[in-house]
Write an enzyme that holds these catalytic residues in place. Structure first.
Site, PDB file in Angstrom:
ATOM      1  N   HIS A 131       0.837  -1.212   0.000  1.00 10.45           N
ATOM      2  CA  HIS A 131       0.000   0.000   0.000  1.00 10.45           C
ATOM      3  C   HIS A 131       0.876   1.268   0.000  1.00 10.45           C
ATOM      4  O   HIS A 131       0.704   2.161  -0.836  1.00 10.45           O
ATOM      5  CB  HIS A 131      -0.911  -0.015   1.241  1.00 10.45           C
ATOM      6  CG  HIS A 131      -1.805   1.184   1.367  1.00 10.45           C
ATOM      7  ND1 HIS A 131      -3.109   1.188   0.913  1.00 10.45           N
ATOM      8  CD2 HIS A 131      -1.588   2.422   1.898  1.00 10.45           C
ATOM      9  CE1 HIS A 131      -3.646   2.373   1.159  1.00 10.45           C
ATOM     10  NE2 HIS A 131      -2.744   3.154   1.760  1.00 10.45           N
ATOM     11  N   GLU A 132       1.820   1.318   0.926  1.00 10.96           N
ATOM     12  CA  GLU A 132       2.658   2.525   1.022  1.00 10.96           C
ATOM     13  C   GLU A 132       3.547   2.671  -0.206  1.00 10.96           C
ATOM     14  O   GLU A 132       3.745   3.781  -0.712  1.00 10.96           O
ATOM     15  CB  GLU A 132       3.505   2.505   2.307  1.00 10.96           C
ATOM     16  CG  GLU A 132       2.699   2.502   3.602  1.00 10.96           C
ATOM     17  CD  GLU A 132       1.747   3.689   3.770  1.00 10.96           C
ATOM     18  OE1 GLU A 132       1.902   4.704   3.083  1.00 10.96           O
ATOM     19  OE2 GLU A 132       0.807   3.564   4.584  1.00 10.96           O
ATOM     20  N   HIS A 135       1.711   4.282  -2.985  1.00  9.79           N
ATOM     21  CA  HIS A 135       1.713   5.756  -2.916  1.00  9.79           C
ATOM     22  C   HIS A 135       3.009   6.327  -3.496  1.00  9.79           C
ATOM     23  O   HIS A 135       2.990   7.350  -4.181  1.00  9.79           O
ATOM     24  CB  HIS A 135       1.587   6.229  -1.461  1.00  9.79           C
ATOM     25  CG  HIS A 135       0.196   6.095  -0.908  1.00  9.79           C
ATOM     26  ND1 HIS A 135      -0.930   6.449  -1.601  1.00  9.79           N
ATOM     27  CD2 HIS A 135      -0.242   5.653   0.321  1.00  9.79           C
ATOM     28  CE1 HIS A 135      -2.005   6.234  -0.854  1.00  9.79           C
ATOM     29  NE2 HIS A 135      -1.620   5.742   0.311  1.00  9.79           N
ATOM     30  N   HIS A 141      -5.662   6.642  -2.864  1.00  9.47           N
ATOM     31  CA  HIS A 141      -6.543   5.646  -2.248  1.00  9.47           C
ATOM     32  C   HIS A 141      -7.638   5.250  -3.222  1.00  9.47           C
ATOM     33  O   HIS A 141      -8.099   6.057  -4.020  1.00  9.47           O
ATOM     34  CB  HIS A 141      -7.170   6.195  -0.966  1.00  9.47           C
ATOM     35  CG  HIS A 141      -6.197   6.185   0.189  1.00  9.47           C
ATOM     36  ND1 HIS A 141      -6.339   6.992   1.293  1.00  9.47           N
ATOM     37  CD2 HIS A 141      -5.059   5.456   0.398  1.00  9.47           C
ATOM     38  CE1 HIS A 141      -5.338   6.759   2.132  1.00  9.47           C
ATOM     39  NE2 HIS A 141      -4.542   5.841   1.601  1.00  9.47           N
ATOM     40  N   CYS A 142      -8.044   3.989  -3.114  1.00 10.34           N
ATOM     41  CA  CYS A 142      -9.027   3.434  -4.039  1.00 10.34           C
ATOM     42  C   CYS A 142     -10.292   3.107  -3.254  1.00 10.34           C
ATOM     43  O   CYS A 142     -10.228   2.815  -2.063  1.00 10.34           O
ATOM     44  CB  CYS A 142      -8.434   2.166  -4.664  1.00 10.34           C
ATOM     45  SG  CYS A 142      -9.587   1.264  -5.693  1.00 10.34           S
ATOM     46  N   CYS A 147      -9.296  -3.739  -2.889  1.00 11.59           N
ATOM     47  CA  CYS A 147      -8.038  -3.247  -3.456  1.00 11.59           C
ATOM     48  C   CYS A 147      -7.038  -2.918  -2.343  1.00 11.59           C
ATOM     49  O   CYS A 147      -7.409  -2.335  -1.318  1.00 11.59           O
ATOM     50  CB  CYS A 147      -8.313  -2.004  -4.296  1.00 11.59           C
ATOM     51  SG  CYS A 147      -6.819  -1.264  -4.974  1.00 11.59           S
ATOM     52  N   CYS A 166      -6.359  -3.407  -7.426  1.00  7.82           N
ATOM     53  CA  CYS A 166      -7.478  -3.793  -8.295  1.00  7.82           C
ATOM     54  C   CYS A 166      -7.067  -3.533  -9.753  1.00  7.82           C
ATOM     55  O   CYS A 166      -6.072  -2.846 -10.001  1.00  7.82           O
ATOM     56  CB  CYS A 166      -8.713  -2.986  -7.929  1.00  7.82           C
ATOM     57  SG  CYS A 166      -8.569  -1.234  -8.310  1.00  7.82           S
ATOM     58  N   CYS A 169      -6.316   0.193 -10.471  1.00  8.41           N
ATOM     59  CA  CYS A 169      -5.080   0.691  -9.857  1.00  8.41           C
ATOM     60  C   CYS A 169      -3.865   0.036 -10.506  1.00  8.41           C
ATOM     61  O   CYS A 169      -2.831   0.676 -10.677  1.00  8.41           O
ATOM     62  CB  CYS A 169      -5.088   0.416  -8.352  1.00  8.41           C
ATOM     63  SG  CYS A 169      -6.260   1.456  -7.473  1.00  8.41           S
TER      64      CYS A 169
END
Lengths: 180, 450
Positions: A131-132, A135, A141-142, A147, A166, A169
């Site tokens: 996740h990080e 970025h 953010h989704c 996701c 997802c 993304c």
């Protein structure tokens, strides 16, 4: 374009677990991923009034110390992180930048008074690292429920997410990685 | 990202501004930060912000004062206060002055996330509500009331005047003049416009049925009443009750209606439960109610209740200047509805339309145009497309002098009454001698029999 991902370990994770983490992250981004010890001065990020560590201060250290490298770098720390306005954060990243930091503290069950589950903690850590790093590649953010880029402010929300982005993304990520 | 929701963070602490900005940017919001109230106000001049996060304690102008100034610029701004030292007093004050919420630093990220999501949802609902209200207003402006004659201007003025009040209105005019449209226009421009206007045609329903229609009924109130049914009075709660052909209401229902209008409460037919309602009454009639009152067929007290403010709609023949505009309006309307490429009326056909005296008023005109649209061939309506009666000489008023019109009218009345002089004189409201003089003056002759 970043050619590799550097996981900077400042946690108590065993080598085997770090190896698993490195492999999974490498698969998601399709980049060579390697683990090195983190050279971070955690004390400089410590806030005595809160008993927590300022994640933004750690990001600054990462930028200063590893400024020459093109690799994306993410530090894994075993201390509780915060940004000044919030009570805590699981991690923090520089949007479209080179550095990120995640904490293992709130990813483990014992923090919430639950029995230890190392596998679950690692899966949560993998998702949080992906996740990080997402970025740092420029993903926002989704709203897709599963996701990995969905915002999680609750540890159970991390469990509901998949490890990978997802399709939307993922498409964006490919574009962002090519354009970089 | 500018189409995404926008957030303005106002805090004198750089670190708070930075961390909040970063946090919201990751969510895809368009974020900007201001270090002081002055800077925030400057940013507000440039664009609208969906959400404003304000610190309460700032040097110079504090968050509370800033909120007041923001509300002056944008009264719909959604403001969330963030402060390090919350007190009950400041929290209550902030909320009283219109803040969406109030949170203390440090904020639980989950809470902040939900707070902003909820604030945005509420703002979207508010905006959607505004948009729908605008659409309703647009819709009501697009009514079929057409006409620029001085008589209609007077009617529009009366609509504007009475719409702003909650007064009972009586609309009078011949059949087909558009009394219901006027009633709807009054409703659409009134404070009750977001509630329904419920129309009841009092002339179309027999005694008993009208009562049930107005008041509703309980189950088993009469044979066939298998279910409880709400009446029009209940349905009109908050809105307007339009009683069309009010002169046709029977005496018993007149009495019940009077009581409801006076007390704003009633019971359903066959029921005891008292139901309170709040509606405005607009009624319409083409009858001579004063005569009905003097004859005893219409209650005097109800008459005075209903006849508070009267709007009189002139018959179409008295505002002939409006006919071309109305006719063209109906051509466009049916052209769209039928998907037929007739877009105009030929000058000859328009001349016939304007000269006809339209006893059925606007309704008759609309029907005539609809018929012409069906039988006519694109691109224009010709005289032969018009209904037969329009071209009949006794309905067409001649162009030109007053004498010509008088002559045509006298001929028409005489023919209608088979040259019965006494009856014709009575209808024309002149004495028989005068009628004989006019027959001689215009050289009129009774058609020979056979």
């Amino acid at each position: 374009m970043a050619s590799a991902i550097n996981i900077l370990n400042a946690s108590k994770l065993e080598d085997e677990r770090l190896g698993e983490l490195s492999q999974v992250v490498g698969q998601v981004f399709g980049l060579r991923t390697y683990v090195t010890p983190a050279l971070l001065n955690l004390d400089r990020a410590f806030d005595a009034s809160r008993g927590q560590y300022n994640s933004t201060a750690l990001l600054v250290q990462l930028l200063n110390q590893y400024g020459q490298s093109d690799d994306k770098r993410i530090a894994v720390v075993a201390v509780d992180l915060f940004i000044p306005v919030l009570t805590f954060v699981f991690g923090e990243a520089q949007l479209k930048g080179p550095a990120a930091v995640v904490s293992t503290v709130r990813l483990s069950n014992p923090f919430y008074g639950l029995p230890r589950d190392e596998d679950l903690s690692l899966r949560r850590l993998e998702k949080e690292v992906v996740h990080e790093l997402g970025h740092t590649f420029g993903l926002y953010h989704c709203h897709q429920f599963e996701c990995v880029m969905r915002s999680s402010t609750y540890v159970e929300e991390l469990d509901l997410k998949r490890l990978s982005p997802c399709p939307d993304c993922n498409g964006q990520l490919k574009g962002l990685m090519l354009n970089k | 990202m500018n189409s995404n929701p926008s957030i303005l963070v106002v805090d004198d602490e750089q670190v708070v501004r930075d961390s909040l900005s970063k946090w919201f940017r990751e969510d895809g919001y368009h974020v900007s930060a201001a270090g002081s109230a002055a800077e925030a106000l400057q940013q507000l001049q440039g664009r609208k912000w969906d959400i404003l996060l304000l610190d309460i304690k700032m040097p110079g102008m504090d968050g509370m004062e800033l909120q007041q100034r923001i509300k002056e610029i944008d009264s719909t701004a959604t403001i969330i206060f963030i402060t390090a030292h919350a007190t009950v007093d400041t929290a209550v004050k902030a909320l009283k002055e219109g803040a969406f919420d109030y949170v203390t630093k440090p904020i639980d990220p989950d809470y902040l996330s939900h707070l902003v999501t909820n604030a945005l949802k509420q703002r979207n609902l508010f905006n959607e509500n505004l948009k729908l209200k605008e659409q309703i207003s647009e819709f009501s402006r697009a009514d079929e009331i057409v006409g620029e004659s001085s008589q209609m201007q007077k009617v529009y003025d009366l609509i504007q005047t009475v719409s702003k009040t909650d007064t009972t209105v009586m609309i009078r005019g011949e059949s087909g003049t558009g009394k219901e449209l006027i009633a709807r226009a009054i409703h659409s421009n009134s404070a009750r416009r977001y509630f329904p206007i419920v129309a009841v045609n009092c002339g179309a329903l027999p005694e008993g049925i009208l009562e049930s229609e107005l008041f509703g009924h309980e189950r088993g109130a009469f044979t066939g009443a298998q279910y409880r049914r709400k009446g029009k009075l209940e349905l009109a709660d908050g809105g307007t009750l339009f009683l069309d052909e009010v002169g046709n209401i029977d005496m018993k229902t007149q009495m019940d209606l009077l009581r409801v209008i006076e007390t704003k409460q009633f019971a359903r037919v066959g029921g005891n439960e008292i139901i309170r309602v709040d509606f405005r009454v607009i009624c319409a009639t083409n009858k001579d109610l004063e005569k009905a009152v003097s004859e005893g067929s219409f209650r005097e007290d109800l008459y005075y209740r209903l006849n508070v403010f009267t709007v009189f709609i002139p018959p179409l023949r008295e505002r002939k200047g409006d006919i071309p505009q109305l006719a063209n309006y109906f051509v466009q309307k049916y052209s769209r509805a039928m998907g037929k490429a007739i877009t105009a009326i030929s000058p000859e056909a328009m001349d016939t339309i304007v000269r006809y005296n339209w006893p059925g008023n606007v309704r008759e005109l609309e029907n005539a145009i609809e018929r012409a649209m069906v039988v006519g061939r694109p691109p224009i309506i010709k005289p032969e497309d018009l209904p037969y009666q329009l071209t009949e000489k006794n309905h067409v008023l001649p162009a030109g002098s007053l004498a010509a019109i008088e002559k045509a009218h006298i001929v028409s009345i005489l023919e209608q009454n088979r040259w019965n002089i006494s009856r014709s004189a009575e209808i024309l409201q002149i004495d028989r001698v005068t009628l004989y003089n006019k027959i001689e003056k215009y050289g009129l002759k009774k058609p020979s029999a056979g």
